[in-house]
Design a protein around this motif. Structure first.
Motif, mmCIF file in Angstrom:
data_model
loop_
_atom_site.group_PDB
_atom_site.id
_atom_site.type_symbol
_atom_site.label_atom_id
_atom_site.label_comp_id
_atom_site.label_asym_id
_atom_site.label_seq_id
_atom_site.Cartn_x
_atom_site.Cartn_y
_atom_site.Cartn_z
ATOM 1 N N GLU A 1 42.749 -42.216 77.535
ATOM 2 C CA GLU A 1 43.222 -43.284 76.645
ATOM 3 C C GLU A 1 42.599 -43.161 75.260
ATOM 4 N N LYS A 2 41.310 -42.855 75.198
ATOM 5 C CA LYS A 2 40.641 -42.678 73.901
ATOM 6 C C LYS A 2 41.196 -41.468 73.166
ATOM 7 N N ARG A 3 41.445 -40.364 73.895
ATOM 8 C CA ARG A 3 42.002 -39.157 73.277
ATOM 9 C C ARG A 3 43.389 -39.422 72.694
ATOM 10 N N ASP A 4 44.176 -40.278 73.364
ATOM 11 C CA ASP A 4 45.556 -40.543 72.956
ATOM 12 C C ASP A 4 45.685 -41.643 71.899
ATOM 13 N N ASP A 5 44.624 -42.368 71.630
ATOM 14 C CA ASP A 5 44.655 -43.491 70.686
ATOM 15 C C ASP A 5 44.558 -42.958 69.254
ATOM 16 N N ARG A 6 45.644 -43.076 68.467
ATOM 17 C CA ARG A 6 45.674 -42.526 67.103
ATOM 18 C C ARG A 6 44.830 -43.333 66.113
ATOM 19 N N SER A 7 44.270 -44.469 66.536
ATOM 20 C CA SER A 7 43.304 -45.163 65.679
ATOM 21 C C SER A 7 41.897 -44.593 65.895
ATOM 22 N N ILE A 8 41.744 -43.760 66.933
ATOM 23 C CA ILE A 8 40.464 -43.123 67.247
ATOM 24 C C ILE A 8 40.491 -41.637 66.887
ATOM 25 N N VAL A 9 41.579 -40.958 67.254
ATOM 26 C CA VAL A 9 41.723 -39.518 67.036
ATOM 27 C C VAL A 9 43.026 -39.257 66.284
ATOM 28 N N SER A 10 42.951 -38.522 65.179
ATOM 29 C CA SER A 10 44.161 -38.191 64.427
ATOM 30 C C SER A 10 45.030 -37.232 65.238
ATOM 31 N N ALA A 11 46.268 -37.058 64.820
ATOM 32 C CA ALA A 11 47.187 -36.143 65.499
ATOM 33 C C ALA A 11 46.664 -34.711 65.468
ATOM 34 N N GLU A 12 45.807 -34.398 64.500
ATOM 35 C CA GLU A 12 45.213 -33.063 64.372
ATOM 36 C C GLU A 12 43.920 -32.910 65.159
ATOM 37 N N GLY A 13 43.452 -34.003 65.801
ATOM 38 C CA GLY A 13 42.242 -33.931 66.616
ATOM 39 C C GLY A 13 40.957 -34.303 65.903
ATOM 40 N N LYS A 14 41.055 -34.837 64.693
ATOM 41 C CA LYS A 14 39.857 -35.262 63.954
ATOM 42 C C LYS A 14 39.474 -36.664 64.423
ATOM 43 N N LEU A 15 38.207 -36.843 64.786
ATOM 44 C CA LEU A 15 37.716 -38.139 65.247
ATOM 45 C C LEU A 15 37.556 -39.057 64.039
ATOM 46 N N LEU A 16 38.238 -40.209 64.078
ATOM 47 C CA LEU A 16 38.274 -41.127 62.942
ATOM 48 C C LEU A 16 37.147 -42.148 62.964
ATOM 49 N N VAL A 17 36.605 -42.424 64.141
ATOM 50 C CA VAL A 17 35.524 -43.401 64.316
ATOM 51 C C VAL A 17 34.518 -42.853 65.324
ATOM 52 N N ASP A 18 33.308 -43.383 65.315
ATOM 53 C CA ASP A 18 32.331 -43.040 66.346
ATOM 54 C C ASP A 18 32.823 -43.577 67.689
ATOM 55 N N VAL A 19 32.633 -42.796 68.758
ATOM 56 C CA VAL A 19 33.058 -43.211 70.096
ATOM 57 C C VAL A 19 31.883 -43.030 71.053
ATOM 58 N N THR A 20 31.521 -44.102 71.761
ATOM 59 C CA THR A 20 30.367 -44.081 72.660
ATOM 60 C C THR A 20 30.818 -43.989 74.113
ATOM 61 N N PHE A 21 30.094 -43.171 74.875
ATOM 62 C CA PHE A 21 30.343 -42.981 76.303
ATOM 63 C C PHE A 21 29.049 -43.233 77.057
ATOM 64 N N ASP A 22 29.180 -43.588 78.331
ATOM 65 C CA ASP A 22 28.010 -43.815 79.182
ATOM 66 C C ASP A 22 27.367 -42.508 79.621
ATOM 67 N N THR A 23 28.181 -41.441 79.724
ATOM 68 C CA THR A 23 27.654 -40.180 80.240
ATOM 69 C C THR A 23 27.970 -39.021 79.307
ATOM 70 N N THR A 24 27.121 -37.999 79.377
ATOM 71 C CA THR A 24 27.358 -36.798 78.575
ATOM 72 C C THR A 24 28.616 -36.071 79.039
ATOM 73 N N THR A 25 28.920 -36.158 80.327
ATOM 74 C CA THR A 25 30.099 -35.481 80.862
ATOM 75 C C THR A 25 31.391 -36.110 80.350
ATOM 76 N N SER A 26 31.490 -37.427 80.353
ATOM 77 C CA SER A 26 32.720 -38.051 79.844
ATOM 78 C C SER A 26 32.886 -37.756 78.352
ATOM 79 N N ALA A 27 31.802 -37.730 77.598
ATOM 80 C CA ALA A 27 31.882 -37.382 76.174
ATOM 81 C C ALA A 27 32.339 -35.939 75.993
#
Length: 104
Positions: free
Chosen positions: A46-72
């Motif tokens: 869901e985070k990967r597909d959210d265009r307010s988080i990730v641009s269509a080119e794959g550039k991360l637009l905002v900081d994104v926090t995860f609980d685990t290193t694996t999910s990140a």
């Protein structure tokens, strides 16, 4: 602690801040837009597909926090990976090796 996750073939290049409370992938990181892990956890996809988080080119637009290193790491790579092995505090050792060496 600052961590890095870079591919050999330039599909992704990410920087993150790591603590025992979680890992934050920093805005400006490049994620691999090709998803090759069909069992990707839904919250990661869901985070990967959210265009307010990730641009269509794959550039991360905002900081994104995860609980685990694996999910990140899965978020960045689009693959099934072990976050403790692929995230690196430097080019010499994995996060796992670093933590073992420093008894953390």
């Amino acid at each position: 602690m600052k961590l890095y996750l870079n591919s050999r073939n330039n599909t992704h290049s990410a920087t993150a801040e790591y603590s025992k409370n979680g890992i934050t992938v920093l805005a400006g990181s490049q994620i691999n837009m090709k998803l090759v892990y069909p069992k990707m956890p839904p919250f990661v996809k869901e985070k990967r597909d959210d265009r307010s988080i990730v641009s269509a080119e794959g550039k991360l637009l905002v900081d994104v926090t995860f609980d685990t290193t694996t999910s990140a790491a899965q978020f960045v790579t689009g693959r099934s990976v072990n976050g403790y092995i692929v995230w690196r505090p430097d080019n010499k050792m994995s996060l796992k090796q670093y933590l073992e060496k420093n008894n953390e």
